[in-house]
Each structure stands twice: as structure tokens, then as C-alpha cells.
Write a protein that holds these residues in place. Structure first.
Motif, PDB file in Angstrom:
ATOM      1  N   PHE A  58      -0.868   0.286  -8.088  1.00 33.28           N
ATOM      2  CA  PHE A  58       0.390   0.743  -7.487  1.00 33.28           C
ATOM      3  C   PHE A  58       1.452  -0.349  -7.607  1.00 33.28           C
ATOM      4  O   PHE A  58       2.597  -0.081  -8.006  1.00 33.28           O
ATOM      5  N   PHE A  59       1.077  -1.576  -7.272  1.00 33.15           N
ATOM      6  CA  PHE A  59       2.030  -2.681  -7.408  1.00 33.15           C
ATOM      7  C   PHE A  59       2.496  -2.814  -8.857  1.00 33.15           C
ATOM      8  O   PHE A  59       3.671  -3.072  -9.125  1.00 33.15           O
ATOM      9  N   GLY A  60       1.562  -2.644  -9.797  1.00 39.66           N
ATOM     10  CA  GLY A  60       1.889  -2.785 -11.209  1.00 39.66           C
ATOM     11  C   GLY A  60       2.859  -1.735 -11.709  1.00 39.66           C
ATOM     12  O   GLY A  60       3.612  -1.972 -12.659  1.00 39.66           O
ATOM     13  N   ASN A  72      -5.548  -7.279  -9.345  1.00 40.47           N
ATOM     14  CA  ASN A  72      -5.879  -7.992  -8.109  1.00 40.47           C
ATOM     15  C   ASN A  72      -4.760  -7.766  -7.109  1.00 40.47           C
ATOM     16  O   ASN A  72      -3.643  -8.265  -7.284  1.00 40.47           O
ATOM     17  N   ALA A  73      -5.037  -7.010  -6.059  1.00 34.59           N
ATOM     18  CA  ALA A  73      -3.994  -6.630  -5.105  1.00 34.59           C
ATOM     19  C   ALA A  73      -3.366  -7.843  -4.426  1.00 34.59           C
ATOM     20  O   ALA A  73      -2.149  -7.895  -4.203  1.00 34.59           O
ATOM     21  N   TRP A  74      -4.204  -8.841  -4.107  1.00 35.59           N
ATOM     22  CA  TRP A  74      -3.711 -10.000  -3.371  1.00 35.59           C
ATOM     23  C   TRP A  74      -2.831 -10.882  -4.260  1.00 35.59           C
ATOM     24  O   TRP A  74      -1.782 -11.357  -3.830  1.00 35.59           O
ATOM     25  N   ALA A  75      -3.247 -11.087  -5.489  1.00 40.22           N
ATOM     26  CA  ALA A  75      -2.440 -11.873  -6.424  1.00 40.22           C
ATOM     27  C   ALA A  75      -1.159 -11.134  -6.788  1.00 40.22           C
ATOM     28  O   ALA A  75      -0.094 -11.747  -6.935  1.00 40.22           O
ATOM     29  N   ALA A  76      -1.245  -9.806  -6.922  1.00 35.47           N
ATOM     30  CA  ALA A  76      -0.057  -9.014  -7.235  1.00 35.47           C
ATOM     31  C   ALA A  76       0.970  -9.111  -6.107  1.00 35.47           C
ATOM     32  O   ALA A  76       2.168  -9.305  -6.345  1.00 35.47           O
ATOM     33  N   ALA A  77       0.491  -8.989  -4.878  1.00 37.85           N
ATOM     34  CA  ALA A  77       1.396  -9.095  -3.732  1.00 37.85           C
ATOM     35  C   ALA A  77       2.017 -10.485  -3.655  1.00 37.85           C
ATOM     36  O   ALA A  77       3.196 -10.633  -3.314  1.00 37.85           O
ATOM     37  N   GLN A  78       1.236 -11.516  -3.988  1.00 41.40           N
ATOM     38  CA  GLN A  78       1.762 -12.882  -3.964  1.00 41.40           C
ATOM     39  C   GLN A  78       2.852 -13.064  -5.013  1.00 41.40           C
ATOM     40  O   GLN A  78       3.873 -13.701  -4.753  1.00 41.40           O
ATOM     41  N   HIS A  79       2.649 -12.506  -6.202  1.00 35.85           N
ATOM     42  CA  HIS A  79       3.668 -12.599  -7.243  1.00 35.85           C
ATOM     43  C   HIS A  79       4.965 -11.943  -6.782  1.00 35.85           C
ATOM     44  O   HIS A  79       6.058 -12.507  -6.976  1.00 35.85           O
ATOM     45  N   ILE A  80       4.849 -10.773  -6.164  1.00 33.62           N
ATOM     46  CA  ILE A  80       6.045 -10.067  -5.689  1.00 33.62           C
ATOM     47  C   ILE A  80       6.732 -10.863  -4.581  1.00 33.62           C
ATOM     48  O   ILE A  80       7.963 -11.012  -4.569  1.00 33.62           O
ATOM     49  N   GLU A  81       5.946 -11.407  -3.681  1.00 30.79           N
ATOM     50  CA  GLU A  81       6.513 -12.188  -2.586  1.00 30.79           C
ATOM     51  C   GLU A  81       7.224 -13.441  -3.109  1.00 30.79           C
ATOM     52  O   GLU A  81       8.305 -13.795  -2.626  1.00 30.79           O
ATOM     53  N   ASN A  83       8.495 -13.967  -6.158  1.00 31.48           N
ATOM     54  CA  ASN A  83       9.587 -13.734  -7.083  1.00 31.48           C
ATOM     55  C   ASN A  83      10.673 -12.811  -6.534  1.00 31.48           C
ATOM     56  O   ASN A  83      11.762 -12.730  -7.116  1.00 31.48           O
ATOM     57  N   LYS A  84      10.377 -12.136  -5.454  1.00 28.04           N
ATOM     58  CA  LYS A  84      11.372 -11.273  -4.824  1.00 28.04           C
ATOM     59  C   LYS A  84      11.530 -11.713  -3.370  1.00 28.04           C
ATOM     60  O   LYS A  84      12.278 -12.624  -3.070  1.00 28.04           O
ATOM     61  N   HIS A  85      10.790 -11.099  -2.472  1.00 25.29           N
ATOM     62  CA  HIS A  85      10.903 -11.476  -1.058  1.00 25.29           C
ATOM     63  C   HIS A  85       9.751 -10.841  -0.310  1.00 25.29           C
ATOM     64  O   HIS A  85       9.190  -9.834  -0.745  1.00 25.29           O
ATOM     65  N   ARG A  86       9.399 -11.424   0.829  1.00 26.82           N
ATOM     66  CA  ARG A  86       8.348 -10.837   1.654  1.00 26.82           C
ATOM     67  C   ARG A  86       8.697  -9.420   2.050  1.00 26.82           C
ATOM     68  O   ARG A  86       7.832  -8.543   2.115  1.00 26.82           O
ATOM     69  N   SER A  87       9.965  -9.162   2.322  1.00 24.50           N
ATOM     70  CA  SER A  87      10.372  -7.813   2.730  1.00 24.50           C
ATOM     71  C   SER A  87      10.077  -6.786   1.637  1.00 24.50           C
ATOM     72  O   SER A  87       9.807  -5.615   1.931  1.00 24.50           O
ATOM     73  N   THR A  88      10.086  -7.219   0.378  1.00 24.58           N
ATOM     74  CA  THR A  88       9.757  -6.311  -0.723  1.00 24.58           C
ATOM     75  C   THR A  88       8.282  -5.931  -0.672  1.00 24.58           C
ATOM     76  O   THR A  88       7.922  -4.763  -0.894  1.00 24.58           O
ATOM     77  N   VAL A  89       7.426  -6.897  -0.390  1.00 23.38           N
ATOM     78  CA  VAL A  89       6.001  -6.617  -0.254  1.00 23.38           C
ATOM     79  C   VAL A  89       5.756  -5.620   0.874  1.00 23.38           C
ATOM     80  O   VAL A  89       5.023  -4.633   0.716  1.00 23.38           O
ATOM     81  N   THR A  90       6.379  -5.868   2.023  1.00 22.33           N
ATOM     82  CA  THR A  90       6.205  -4.968   3.169  1.00 22.33           C
ATOM     83  C   THR A  90       6.698  -3.566   2.841  1.00 22.33           C
ATOM     84  O   THR A  90       6.056  -2.564   3.182  1.00 22.33           O
TER      85      THR A  90
END
Length: 289
Positions: A58-60, A72-81, A83-90
């Protein structure tokens, strides 16, 4: 040199069903605690991601991911956080789990038992929905410490979804423990690598585990339902949540799908592996005692 793969005797057929009937009796007596994984969500045929791999996919779809983060869901979320922002992950997590998950027959059955504790290791709100007809329960969720400016590892919520405190939790008949957070009621998510850094640093000394969880697991067994242990993070949480409880625990498994690390984990933790399809296991667990 890799450690040899241990030989495990899986309970199958009549033995599996007989043992699962004993587990069901333990659930009714309150001596066995259910530990629910995303595999149970799959039985609801919901539109939400059904496992970490699906969540990574889904992240991809939403964000271009580097090769190291794909799958890897955790690594994907970390990349988004990063390179974008924590609010994007949420926001993406809220989107992924926006569709309500209909409670399965097992969710509803567990809600009827008035268990001392239910552990739910996925982000959907099915177990909360199953409990909503009761008022004598509450929930504790793991939270991210990123940017909150607080020295807290978790938050408490009452049956109505209002935030409360640990004092209230002692009076709840049933405690719902969501160690990784949940879409409901307040969109708390432990999901990125950074979220888990501090948790995994201290989880061995149990600081991130709420005291009420420690109290209610004492001398009780656990049964893992719909859980996989194919990631070190998942194995660590299973090991630490069940720490200092009974020494007798069970896991409903499909032997042909297990990885070498999962086999080592089952052996190392002394889990009794019950080889039975999850749908059939639900039938046995929910049968009248």
C-alpha cells in the motif's frame, strides 16, 4: 554458521482439535489470553491491508520507495517519514485502515467472554467494535513518541473512546491491549523504524509494557491466533508481551508456510504448535463449552 533448524512435533488432526478444545476451555475460564494477529482480520475479507507485506505494498502505491524499503512496512514508513513528514505517515495509515473491519465470529465470541485481557497486534478496529456493546472494558495502546514532547509509551481509552488514565484501567473487566496502536479511537500508530528504536531499546526491561498488562498476564497462558513470526520485530513483541507469564503457550499455525526463523522461534519459546486451518480453529474455539 547458521543454527540447525529444530525438529518440531506439530499437533495435527484429532490431537490438534482436542488441544484446541482445551484452549477454548481455558479462554472461558480466563486462564488463557488470546493474542490476535492480522491473519484473523483476513477472515473478515475487509479492504484494509491484511498483513505487513500488504501494508508495505500500500505504501509503495502511494509513494515511490527505494529498493531497501520495498516489501517492509516499517522501512517504508520510515522512508516516508524521513522524506516527507510524520503527518504523511499518519495520514496514509488512516487511509489504509479507513474501511471499518467487520468483527469475525471469534472477535464477537471473545467479546462475550469477559476475558481479563485480549492482545491485538494489528491496526484495525474490529476487536473494539466487537466490544462496543459492553461498558466494562477499556483499551491501552502503544503510541509513537515522535514529536509528542511527553515521556509516555502508551495511552488509555475507555469503552466510549475517551482518553483516560492508568487508574481507570485497574477497574476494567476486560483490557484490550494494542501494542502497535490502532486506527480507533485516536489514530495511534507505531509503524516507522524510528517509532520502534526507543521501544526496542527498553522493551527487554519491560518499560514500554503497561503495568496493567504485566499484572493480567501473570500465571496465564497465551494462544496466538492469526499471527506470524517471520520478522524480528514481531518475534520480539510476542516474546516480551508474554514474558513472566505461564510457561505453557499455544500457536495456531500452518506448518508449510513457516520460515526457518519461525520454526526456531516456536522451538525456542516452547510454544505448542497447533497445525489446523484458522477457519476451523475459529469453529472449535467458538463452540459452546
Amino acid at each position: 554458521m547458521n543454527a540447525p533448524i529444530p525438529s518440531i512435533d506439530f499437533l495435527k488432526h484429532a490431537d490438534a482439535e482436542a488441544t484446541l478444545a482445551e484452549v477454548a476451555a481455558g479462554l472461558r475460564a480466563g486462564t488463557v489470553i488470546p493474542y490476535l494477529g492480522p491473519g484473523l482480520t483476513e477472515l473478515s475479507q475487509s479492504a484494509v491491508p491484511m498483513n505487513p507485506e500488504a501494508l508495505a505494498a500500500f505504501f509503495g502505491i502511494k509513494v515511490a520507495l527505494p529498493r531497501r524499503a520495498k516489501g517492509n512496512a516499517w522501512a517504508a514508513a520510515q522512508h516516508i517519514e524521513s522524506n516527507k513528514h510524520r503527518s504523511t505517515v499518519t495520514a496514509l495509515m488512516a487511509e489504509a485502515f479507513a474501511s471499518p473491519v467487520e468483527p469475525t465470529a471469534l472477535h464477537r465470541y471473545l467479546a462475550s467472554l469477559r476475558l481479563p485481557m485480549i492482545v491485538d497486534a494489528w491496526y484495525d478496529g474490529a476487536m473494539r467494535s466487537a466490544l462496543r456493546e459492553r461498558s466494562d472494558w477499556g483499551e491501552v495502546q502503544g503510541i509513537t513518541r515522535a514529536g509528542i514532547g511527553e515521556d509516555r509509551w502508551y495511552r488509555f481509552y475507555d469503552a466510549a473512546g475517551a482518553e483516560t488514565d492508568r487508574a481507570a484501567a485497574s477497574g476494567w473487566t476486560t483490557l484490550l491491549y494494542k501494542p502497535h496502536g490502532s486506527i480507533a479511537p485516536a489514530r495511534n500508530f507505531l509503524i516507522s523504524d524510528a517509532d520502534y528504536v526507543e521501544v526496542l531499546t527498553e522493551i527487554d526491561i519491560q518499560t514500554p509494557i503497561p503495568d496493567v498488562v504485566k499484572d493480567r498476564r501473570t500465571e496465564r497462558s497465551f494462544v496466538f491466533i492469526g499471527c506470524r513470526f517471520n520478522d524480528q520485530l514481531l518475534r520480539t513483541y510476542a516474546r516480551q508481551v508474554t514474558k513472566r507469564s505461564s510457561t505453557l503457550h499455544y500457536a495456531i499455525v500452518e506448518p508449510e508456510t513457516l520460515t526457518k526463523n519461525e520454526l526456531r522461534f516456536l522451538f525456542g519459546q516452547g510454544l505448542t504448535p497447533i497445525a489446523i486451518p484458522l477457519a476451523r480453529a475459529v469453529e472449535i474455539l467458538t463452540a459452546a463449552g
